[in-house]
Design an enzyme around this catalytic site. Structure first.
Site, mmCIF file in Angstrom:
data_model
loop_
_atom_site.group_PDB
_atom_site.id
_atom_site.type_symbol
_atom_site.label_atom_id
_atom_site.label_comp_id
_atom_site.label_asym_id
_atom_site.label_seq_id
_atom_site.Cartn_x
_atom_site.Cartn_y
_atom_site.Cartn_z
ATOM 1 N N GLY A 1 -26.500 -2.550 5.245
ATOM 2 C CA GLY A 1 -27.789 -2.005 5.682
ATOM 3 C C GLY A 1 -27.618 -1.181 6.882
ATOM 4 N N ARG B 1 -38.693 4.276 14.972
ATOM 5 C CA ARG B 1 -39.240 3.945 13.707
ATOM 6 C C ARG B 1 -39.647 2.392 13.891
ATOM 7 N NH1 ARG B 1 -35.118 6.766 11.152
ATOM 8 N NH2 ARG B 1 -34.036 4.755 10.471
ATOM 9 N N THR C 1 -3.683 -3.414 -0.578
ATOM 10 C CA THR C 1 -4.016 -2.812 0.859
ATOM 11 C C THR C 1 -5.612 -2.892 1.129
ATOM 12 O OG1 THR C 1 -4.391 -0.956 2.426
ATOM 13 C CG2 THR C 1 -3.863 -0.521 0.062
ATOM 14 N N LYS D 1 -26.375 -8.666 13.396
ATOM 15 C CA LYS D 1 -27.590 -8.154 13.120
ATOM 16 C C LYS D 1 -28.551 -9.292 13.913
ATOM 17 C CE LYS D 1 -28.440 -5.390 9.475
ATOM 18 N NZ LYS D 1 -28.947 -5.268 7.814
ATOM 19 N N GLY E 1 0.513 -1.162 0.049
ATOM 20 C CA GLY E 1 0.007 -0.063 -0.018
ATOM 21 C C GLY E 1 0.967 1.286 0.054
ATOM 22 N N ASN E 2 0.253 2.291 0.670
ATOM 23 C CA ASN E 2 0.925 3.533 0.571
ATOM 24 C C ASN E 2 2.327 3.807 0.945
ATOM 25 O OD1 ASN E 2 -0.540 5.563 -0.573
ATOM 26 N ND2 ASN E 2 -1.932 5.467 0.913
ATOM 27 N N HIS F 1 -33.564 -3.684 15.858
ATOM 28 C CA HIS F 1 -31.823 -3.462 15.966
ATOM 29 C C HIS F 1 -31.591 -2.224 15.348
ATOM 30 C CE1 HIS F 1 -31.731 -5.673 12.071
ATOM 31 N NE2 HIS F 1 -31.098 -4.655 11.952
ATOM 32 N N ASP G 1 -7.293 -1.237 2.706
ATOM 33 C CA ASP G 1 -7.941 0.113 3.117
ATOM 34 C C ASP G 1 -8.287 0.788 2.065
ATOM 35 O OD1 ASP G 1 -6.792 -0.375 5.661
ATOM 36 O OD2 ASP G 1 -4.971 0.860 5.414
ATOM 37 N N ARG H 1 -7.421 2.309 8.742
ATOM 38 C CA ARG H 1 -6.450 3.422 8.898
ATOM 39 C C ARG H 1 -7.138 4.741 8.782
ATOM 40 N NH1 ARG H 1 -0.824 2.979 9.754
ATOM 41 N NH2 ARG H 1 -0.949 1.046 8.529
HETATM 42 O O1 F6P Z 1 -3.035 -0.835 6.223
HETATM 43 C C1 F6P Z 1 -3.711 -1.870 6.629
HETATM 44 C C2 F6P Z 1 -4.092 -1.824 8.211
HETATM 45 O O2 F6P Z 1 -4.902 -3.052 8.497
HETATM 46 C C3 F6P Z 1 -4.951 -0.730 8.502
HETATM 47 O O3 F6P Z 1 -6.135 -0.666 8.236
HETATM 48 C C4 F6P Z 1 -4.640 -0.762 9.913
HETATM 49 O O4 F6P Z 1 -4.806 0.754 10.467
HETATM 50 C C5 F6P Z 1 -3.178 -1.041 10.056
HETATM 51 O O5 F6P Z 1 -2.979 -1.821 8.948
HETATM 52 C C6 F6P Z 1 -2.982 -1.838 11.287
HETATM 53 O O6 F6P Z 1 -1.453 -2.138 11.326
HETATM 54 P P1 F6P Z 1 -0.748 -3.272 12.008
HETATM 55 O O7 F6P Z 1 -1.020 -4.544 11.358
HETATM 56 O O8 F6P Z 1 0.720 -2.777 11.900
HETATM 57 O O9 F6P Z 1 -1.318 -3.235 13.573
#
Ligand code: F6P
Length: 323
Positions: free
Chosen positions: A185, A211, A125, A154, A102-103, A215, A127, A171
């Site tokens: 939902g 309403r 990733t 649910k 990822g990033n 749940h 995320d 994240r």
């Molecule tokens: O980037 C993937 C992720 O699972 C995020 O969603 C999360 O915040 C982070 O990694 C958790 O990191 P670690 O596995 O290092 O605790």
């Protein structure tokens, strides 16, 4: 290019193994030697590499995680760490690198590319916060895991006339929460990109009770200012009347450890093949990702300097459908 390496870095994502398999077998098919790097950039710095055969990547596609191992590596953020990695690659005569992650991982890939080493990134990733790919490896599986949890919650919520707050990963990005909330939902969705205060969240839960709902489900992104724990605390402190009795569940890493579904295996395979083809053609310094159904390269400098947008009009849609 005769010798390349592949690594997985950062948080693991279901489908990474399918990408490693595709990289390895495509490379071998093009007459290359393919090395697997253990434990991401940390392993690269230590020279922890192994030549992969086509057999080594058999029987891995259906497994979650990454059989190469992954790591978060602070040393690789330094020029010294990057130089060590380049030395290890040179020692092995490796001419190109595929980085699945990822990033943070693609920021590392960009750094190596800037230092003149041929790198291609693969968007991976759970995320879904990486610019250059509409969907990244692991998102679909992680989303389905979150949905299964929501569906189960649910059931018990209805039996007890309760509201549940379900916290999902992501994240700083609300993609997983938004999509899980819509597909599950949910009555309430809380994401960092669209801040909702606790009073408003309480009002939405109360309205669902009034309403006549049996749940209420609130899907909360871990990166929201008020995550599930803080919301529960706030409601208790302020004696918020919700109508429902309240419980919360944090899904955490459960979402990352799933068996990759068909979508992630196929996406990872397509990205793995494309990454090696780009390297073979001398097209590097890019991330391969999915755009409008096609696998497309995006320069790494754009990937690491851009923020992926989230379609916030979906929040309005979710609000209408929650009635
Ligand atoms: O980037 C993937 C992720 O699972 C995020 O969603 C999360 O915040 C982070 O990694 C958790 O990191 P670690 O596995 O290092 O605790």
């Amino acid at each position: 290019m005769k010798r390349i390496a592949v690594l997985t870095s950062g948080g693991d994502a279901p489908g990474m193994n399918a990408a490693i398999r595709a990289v390895t077998r495509t490379g071998i098919g093009l007459g290359m030697e393919v090395y697997g790097v253990h434990h991401g950039y940390a392993g690269l710095i230590q020279g922890d590499l192994k030549l992969l055969s086509a057999r080594d990547v058999g029987d891995v596609m259906q497994r979650g995680g990454t059989f190469l191992g992954s790591a978060r590596c602070p040393e690789f953020r330094t020029l010294e760490g990057q130089q060590k990695a380049l030395n290890r690659l040179a020692e092995k005569g490796i001419e190109g690198l595929v980085v699945i992650g990822g990033n943070g991982s693609q920021t590392g890939a960009h750094a190596l590319s800037t230092l003149g080493f041929p790198v291609v990134g693969i968007a991976s990733t759970i995320d879904n916060d990486l610019f250059g790919s509409e969907l990244t490896i692991g998102v679909d599986t992680a989303l389905n895991i979150a949905l299964e949890a929501i569906d189960r919650l649910k059931v018990t919520a209805s039996s007890h006339h309760r509201a549940f707050l379900v916290e999902v990963m992501g994240r700083d990005c609300g993609y997983l929460a938004l999509m899980a909330g819509i597909a599950g939902g949910a009555e309430v969705i809380v994401i960092p990109e669209f801040e909702t205060g606790p009073e408003e969240i309480a009002a939405q839960l109360r309205a669902a009770y009034e309403r006549g709902k049996a749940h209420a489900i609130g899907v909360v992104a871990e990166g929201a200012t008020y995550n599930a724990e803080k919301l529960v605390h706030y409601f208790q402190e302020n004696r918020e009347r919700l109508g429902f009795d309240l419980r919360s569940t944090t899904l955490g890493h459960v979402q990352r450890g799933g068996t990759p579904g068909a979508y992630d295996r196929l996406l990872a395979t397509r990205l793995g093949v494309a990454a090696v083809e780009h390297l073979a053609k001398g097209e590097h310094g890019v991330l391969v990702g999915l755009q409008a159904g096609r696998i497309v390269p995006t320069p790494l400098d754009i990937v690491v300097s851009s923020k992926k947008p989230l379609d916030l009009s979906l929040m309005d849609m979710a609000g209408i459908l929650a009635k």
